[in-house]
Scaffold this motif. Structure first.
Motif, mmCIF file in Angstrom:
data_model
loop_
_atom_site.group_PDB
_atom_site.id
_atom_site.type_symbol
_atom_site.label_atom_id
_atom_site.label_comp_id
_atom_site.label_asym_id
_atom_site.label_seq_id
_atom_site.Cartn_x
_atom_site.Cartn_y
_atom_site.Cartn_z
ATOM 1 N N VAL A 46 0.872 -1.171 0.000
ATOM 2 C CA VAL A 46 0.000 0.000 0.000
ATOM 3 C C VAL A 46 0.908 1.219 0.000
ATOM 4 O O VAL A 46 1.795 1.334 0.837
ATOM 5 C CB VAL A 46 -0.929 0.013 1.231
ATOM 6 N N GLN A 47 0.703 2.105 -0.987
ATOM 7 C CA GLN A 47 1.553 3.293 -1.097
ATOM 8 C C GLN A 47 0.691 4.541 -1.196
ATOM 9 O O GLN A 47 -0.299 4.558 -1.933
ATOM 10 C CB GLN A 47 2.420 3.222 -2.356
ATOM 11 N N LYS A 48 1.093 5.557 -0.463
ATOM 12 C CA LYS A 48 0.437 6.855 -0.581
ATOM 13 C C LYS A 48 0.668 7.368 -2.003
ATOM 14 O O LYS A 48 1.745 7.196 -2.560
ATOM 15 C CB LYS A 48 1.032 7.823 0.437
ATOM 16 N N TYR A 49 -0.330 7.998 -2.578
ATOM 17 C CA TYR A 49 -0.166 8.516 -3.936
ATOM 18 C C TYR A 49 0.364 9.944 -3.897
ATOM 19 O O TYR A 49 -0.117 10.771 -3.131
ATOM 20 C CB TYR A 49 -1.479 8.488 -4.721
ATOM 21 N N ILE A 50 1.344 10.213 -4.744
ATOM 22 C CA ILE A 50 1.936 11.538 -4.869
ATOM 23 C C ILE A 50 1.850 11.931 -6.344
ATOM 24 O O ILE A 50 2.294 11.181 -7.216
ATOM 25 C CB ILE A 50 3.419 11.515 -4.439
#
Length: 192
Positions: A46-50
């Motif tokens: 799970v990765q934060k979106y940038i």
């Protein structure tokens, strides 16, 4: 929110862009989506979106050398058409969506080509230095790093390390590097 859920196993290239709680609930509570994505893939990152201009900078490091190149990535949120986003707030990210735009976007669409090349050269120096520092600290001899560049905040993010990264953009440029790498390790293991 927003964040991305992507499978750990690289044989599944589908990812999910989750915009809100409804999108997350739908992914787990909708039987079809759950079976087609969660059960099929099993393990996730799970990765934060940038927002990063729809491109990433990748490095390929072998034999103490770092090679940098750009690859199309996930578009910025405002570039994803609303018909691709479900009414529940999630979107399946496919190669079609990722490769919609292959033109340079990170480094200023308004800039002329010479200016883009200068900016790229500066940014490549930064990622090369980070990659070589990573090499020095870890002693890993073959790897790649994926970087996102946030032009608004002038910040780099290391997205992930790949233990045997893709190098298609480099073509035959590194064939001899592979030969040297294999010979070096063969000779080291032979001594043991």
């Amino acid at each position: 929110f927003p964040f991305i859920i992507k499978p750990i196993n690289c044989k599944y290239h589908e990812m999910r862009f989750i915009f809100n709680e409804e999108g997350l609930s739908d992914l787990f509570l909708n039987d079809i989506k759950y079976k087609e994505f969660i059960l099929k893939c099993k393990e996730f990152i799970v990765q934060k979106y940038i927002n990063h201009g729809g491109e990433m900078i990748k490095t390929f490091c072998i034999n103490g050398q770092s090679y940098e190149f750009i690859r199309p990535s996930i578009p910025d949120i405002d570039k994803i058409s609303s018909e691709k986003i479900s009414k529940n707030g999630e979107c399946t990210l496919t190669n079609e969506l990722i490769y919609q735009s292959k033109k340079n976007k990170i480094f200023g669409e308004q800039n002329n080509r010479d200016n883009i090349d200068k900016v790229l050269e500066e940014k490549f120096k930064i990622v090369k230095n980070i990659t070589l520092l990573f090499l020095e600290k870890t002693k890993i001899t073959l790897f790649g790093l994926d970087f996102l560049y946030d032009i608004i905040n002038d910040a780099f993010y290391i997205l992930e390390i790949n233990y045997f990264p893709s190098y298609r953009e480099l073509g035959n440029k590194i064939n001899s590097e592979f030969d040297q790498h294999v010979i070096k390790f063969y000779n080291e293991y032979k001594k043991e």
